[in-house]
Design a protein around this motif. Sequence first.
Motif, PDB file in Angstrom:
ATOM      1  N   ARG A  18       0.848  -1.202   0.036  1.00  0.00           N
ATOM      2  CA  ARG A  18      -0.034  -0.029   0.017  1.00  0.00           C
ATOM      3  C   ARG A  18       0.876   1.437   0.028  1.00  0.00           C
ATOM      4  N   PHE A  19       0.640   2.348  -0.911  1.00  0.00           N
ATOM      5  CA  PHE A  19       1.436   3.411  -0.933  1.00  0.00           C
ATOM      6  C   PHE A  19       0.806   4.405  -1.625  1.00  0.00           C
ATOM      7  N   VAL A  20       1.100   5.816  -1.553  1.00  0.00           N
ATOM      8  CA  VAL A  20       0.736   6.922  -2.183  1.00  0.00           C
ATOM      9  C   VAL A  20       1.714   7.553  -3.032  1.00  0.00           C
ATOM     10  N   VAL A  21       1.181   7.918  -3.996  1.00  0.00           N
ATOM     11  CA  VAL A  21       2.036   8.655  -5.174  1.00  0.00           C
ATOM     12  C   VAL A  21       1.421   9.909  -5.559  1.00  0.00           C
ATOM     13  N   VAL A  22       2.126  10.883  -5.654  1.00  0.00           N
ATOM     14  CA  VAL A  22       1.839  12.220  -5.891  1.00  0.00           C
ATOM     15  C   VAL A  22       2.743  12.629  -7.090  1.00  0.00           C
ATOM     16  N   ASN A  23       2.202  12.890  -8.340  1.00  0.00           N
ATOM     17  CA  ASN A  23       2.836  13.302  -9.423  1.00  0.00           C
ATOM     18  C   ASN A  23       2.617  14.681  -9.422  1.00  0.00           C
ATOM     19  N   VAL A  24       3.684  15.814  -9.242  1.00  0.00           N
ATOM     20  CA  VAL A  24       3.680  17.018  -9.277  1.00  0.00           C
ATOM     21  C   VAL A  24       3.097  17.722 -10.451  1.00  0.00           C
TER      22      VAL A  24
END
Length: 586
Positions: free
Chosen positions: A349-355
């Motif tokens: 489980r993880f979170v990705v933020v693409n700026v």
Amino acid sequence: MTALLLAPALWDGASALAGTLPEGGRVFTEGSHDASARPRVDSLSAEIQRILSARRGAEVYGSGDWKRVQRIYAAGGHRPVWIDSTGDTLRFQHRTASLVDALAAAGDHALRVGAYESAALRESLEALHAGGTITPGMEARADVLLTASFVAYATDLLTGQIDPRSVNREWHIDSRSVDLDSVLTSMLHQEVLSDAIAALQPRDPEYAILMQEFSRYRQLVASGGWTQVASRRVLHPGDTATAQVLGALLGRLHAEGYTLLVPLVSADTGPPALPRETSIARGPSGPAVYDLALAGAVAAYQQRHGLTVDSVVGPNTLLSLNRPAEFRMRQLAANLERHRWLPRERGNRFVVVNVPAFRLIAYDAGREALSMNVIVGAEYGGRSTPVFSDSMSYVVFRPYWNVPQGIASRELWPMQRKDPSYFQRHGYEVVRASWGTYVRQKPALDNALGRVKFIFPNEHAIYLHDTPAQALFAENVRAFSHGCIRVEHPDQLAQFVLGPQGWDIGRVREAMTSSGDDHRVNLEHTLPVYIVYFTTYVRNGTLHFANDIYDRDDALVRAMGAPDPLHSRMVQIPPHSASRLERHFK
């Protein structure tokens, strides 16, 4: 017998070592070297040691890769990795063909094929298949060159061909912490080398789609790209323009796959040749009309290129349309490289933020579980959001905002001096601590952090949080913050984060509105968070181009150089008998 195929410059097409495969080739197993093979192994090992001590290897492959090759051989007692002392030519040819195929296809990953010393390797392999005596030195040279090429190629796929910090000092994710010596040694000793090579590339499905799109744009470039749209004025839906301008616009959109479902209305003069899906019909008078069909295709283009979606062909849309195909191809190449900079193991489980995409995606069991818009750091005044990764460890409901000293001195204190009631009206208070004083904003609806923040302690003091300025999420370019990341649906994110601890959406919303101030909830298991920078990305299976808001593409594109052009020709070398090799091995 089939011919041995070698393509120029290693090797522009399919398998360069299909080769002549002898019948009854023996299957290799560890420990198969019998006593009769010992003198040959010793002579090969001595030649390998001699070659590895030469300086030229470090000059060609780089000191890092060459030292890795030296360590791999040293760990195995300098025994050959590819040449089998038992005379198993079948195994040698299969393993060599697997590597050569991979090197020939390196350009499909936007890697520079020339980085793998293709000419020397080709020459060495050809020498083994040519007439004359095969010496231990020839075999050792081929063995070392094969290993060095594998190490260079595998390292590039596992960690990238460019050092990220050499082109972007704000990239703080380290993909090079993996023990490459152990990984590569293990791969080199896998019996089915093609399986090991296939496992080198990033396993993210997005990487595979970007590879396909990169191939498509390489084809576009090879076929001449697309034409420019020479419109001298802004076009709104319903406006009239020459059929030539609208025909050029239609052809430009079609080049990237945007098609129309209804015909356009045209005037007396027809446009250039148009795709079969659409046509500009001749009308009774005047120029062609920029109608809803074409406007819809323009809107679809805008939506996938980070533009305001309004169907208006204005300066920004025209500038984007007139970027050459090579620009988009090299942009795709740069983002393939960025994917290789990321660690392969990111957790369940993880979170990705693409700026640049202003987008957050949460993953559970490798699948997208949640996505939402975000607001990121502004592109000026040192406010840009850095690229890094860390682990979320707690959530705070109804948080205080402890204002950074720089923001307080630049923005808040001038307002307070101008209007002595400013702090009180906006919920700010001055707090005295043992180390000095600071300004903080009390929990409230207009608190800059909103009703919840998500903390993953890091040296950049960056975190995710709610915001009272919800209207900003309707903006197309959402670079407004001081660096931290504002999330559109904080309640949904909190439910994702705390769901494994039994929190449902009702409990989350209650905590956001009626819990005690600065209520901290620790995570039982930390959650990896990756802040990344991709200017090409995939959404719902469709390629998107994002705004390069921090101007970071150019340096990487220059460092990578132009992608290798497409090739299709092969050079066929007459089949010198593999039985020569077999007899020599015996």
